[in-house]
Write a protein that holds these residues in place. Structure first.
Motif, PDB file in Angstrom:
ATOM      1  N   UNK A   1       0.827  -1.219   0.000  1.00 15.17           N
ATOM      2  CA  UNK A   1       0.000   0.000   0.000  1.00 15.17           C
ATOM      3  C   UNK A   1       0.854   1.258   0.000  1.00 15.17           C
ATOM      4  N   UNK A   2       2.074   1.167   0.524  1.00 14.23           N
ATOM      5  CA  UNK A   2       2.958   2.336   0.554  1.00 14.23           C
ATOM      6  C   UNK A   2       3.230   2.836  -0.855  1.00 14.23           C
ATOM      7  N   UNK A   3       3.165   1.958  -1.847  1.00 18.39           N
ATOM      8  CA  UNK A   3       3.393   2.347  -3.241  1.00 18.39           C
ATOM      9  C   UNK A   3       2.240   3.167  -3.804  1.00 18.39           C
ATOM     10  N   UNK A   4       1.054   3.023  -3.213  1.00 20.84           N
ATOM     11  CA  UNK A   4      -0.134   3.688  -3.742  1.00 20.84           C
ATOM     12  C   UNK A   4      -0.068   5.205  -3.621  1.00 20.84           C
TER      13      UNK A   4
ATOM     14  N   UNK B   1      12.476   7.756  -4.743  1.00 18.67           N
ATOM     15  CA  UNK B   1      13.758   7.093  -4.493  1.00 18.67           C
ATOM     16  C   UNK B   1      13.604   5.987  -3.462  1.00 18.67           C
ATOM     17  N   UNK B   2      12.772   6.223  -2.449  1.00 21.20           N
ATOM     18  CA  UNK B   2      12.504   5.209  -1.437  1.00 21.20           C
ATOM     19  C   UNK B   2      11.906   3.956  -2.089  1.00 21.20           C
ATOM     20  N   UNK B   3      10.915   4.150  -2.971  1.00 19.81           N
ATOM     21  CA  UNK B   3      10.265   3.009  -3.616  1.00 19.81           C
ATOM     22  C   UNK B   3      11.218   2.237  -4.540  1.00 19.81           C
ATOM     23  N   UNK B   4      12.201   2.924  -5.100  1.00 20.58           N
ATOM     24  CA  UNK B   4      13.189   2.267  -5.975  1.00 20.58           C
ATOM     25  C   UNK B   4      14.389   1.726  -5.205  1.00 20.58           C
ATOM     26  N   UNK B   5      14.480   2.029  -3.927  1.00 21.56           N
ATOM     27  CA  UNK B   5      15.670   1.676  -3.148  1.00 21.56           C
ATOM     28  C   UNK B   5      15.792   0.166  -2.961  1.00 21.56           C
ATOM     29  N   UNK B   6      17.024  -0.326  -2.936  1.00 25.68           N
ATOM     30  CA  UNK B   6      17.240  -1.747  -2.642  1.00 25.68           C
ATOM     31  C   UNK B   6      16.660  -2.137  -1.277  1.00 25.68           C
TER      32      UNK B   6
ATOM     33  N   UNK C   1      14.153  -5.092  -0.803  1.00 27.62           N
ATOM     34  CA  UNK C   1      14.548  -6.206   0.069  1.00 27.62           C
ATOM     35  C   UNK C   1      13.477  -6.496   1.118  1.00 27.62           C
ATOM     36  N   UNK C   2      12.898  -5.446   1.680  1.00 25.10           N
ATOM     37  CA  UNK C   2      11.842  -5.610   2.669  1.00 25.10           C
ATOM     38  C   UNK C   2      10.652  -6.347   2.058  1.00 25.10           C
ATOM     39  N   UNK C   3      10.259  -5.959   0.851  1.00 23.00           N
ATOM     40  CA  UNK C   3       9.160  -6.624   0.144  1.00 23.00           C
ATOM     41  C   UNK C   3       9.514  -8.088  -0.106  1.00 23.00           C
ATOM     42  N   UNK C   4      10.742  -8.330  -0.537  1.00 23.20           N
ATOM     43  CA  UNK C   4      11.191  -9.713  -0.794  1.00 23.20           C
ATOM     44  C   UNK C   4      11.142 -10.560   0.476  1.00 23.20           C
TER      45      UNK C   4
END
Length: 185
Positions: free
Chosen positions: A51-54, A160-165, A169-172
């Motif tokens: 949801x943070x991506x929304x 930049x946060x959404x593209x950050x490794x 990694x957290x999503x993974x």
């Protein structure tokens, strides 16, 4: 302390200590494991993180999202933006008129005034309007400056946060946890 340092103004010494602290944290890798995002007994869920991506607002309104975004900004040496934003939110919720003036001055001194220890990047017009608003403090005296910082973070830091490794990694980690949990069931 050597004699040379005692001759420096206190603000220079404070700035040097701040730089030392920032450089020290630069050498440390931020911990983005699930354990580092535990608040009380809860951790973020995959659904929350997705949801943070929304929207930027959804990220900030989630306690885990705010924590992750703050950690990201610390790693980028721009944590003053989120610290200012949160301080303004807290200030806006101040009920006591007696505390309003002191809180306003503290926020101004820490984030707005020239040579503030955690000075945020706002234009001179916004800085001047905010300074004028402090003559008669109200819960809205930082609204313009806070809005400028919100837009800066939404347009620059948030993507930049959404593209950050670290975010990826957290999503993974959460996906792997969901997969392992569903296999056990």
């Amino acid at each position: 302390m050597c004699k040379g340092l005692t001759l420096l103004p206190t603000t220079c010494l404070e700035r040097a200590k701040e730089l030392k602290a920032r450089l020290g944290s630069f050498l440390q890798k931020p911990d983005w494991s699930l354990a580092s995002f535990k608040i009380g007994k809860t951790r973020p869920t995959l659904e929350q993180c997705m949801r943070w991506k929304e929207s930027f607002e959804k990220l900030l309104s989630n306690k885990h999202g705010l924590m992750a975004f703050t950690a990201f900004l610390v790693s980028e040496f721009s944590e003053e933006n989120i610290a200012f934003y949160v301080a303004c939110e807290d200030f806006r919720n101040t009920k006591s008129a007696a505390k309003l003036e002191a809180k306003a001055q503290r926020i101004y001194d820490e984030f707005i005034c020239t040579d503030a220890p955690r000075e945020v990047n706002i234009d001179h017009e916004t800085r001047d309007i905010t300074r004028a608003n402090l003559k008669y403090p109200s819960t809205s005296c930082f609204d313009m400056a806070q809005h400028r910082i919100y837009l800066l973070m939404a347009k620059d830091c948030y993507p930049r946060f959404l593209r950050s490794p670290a975010y990826k990694d957290l999503i993974s980690q959460l996906r792997a946890k969901c997969t392992s949990t569903s296999k056990k069931a």
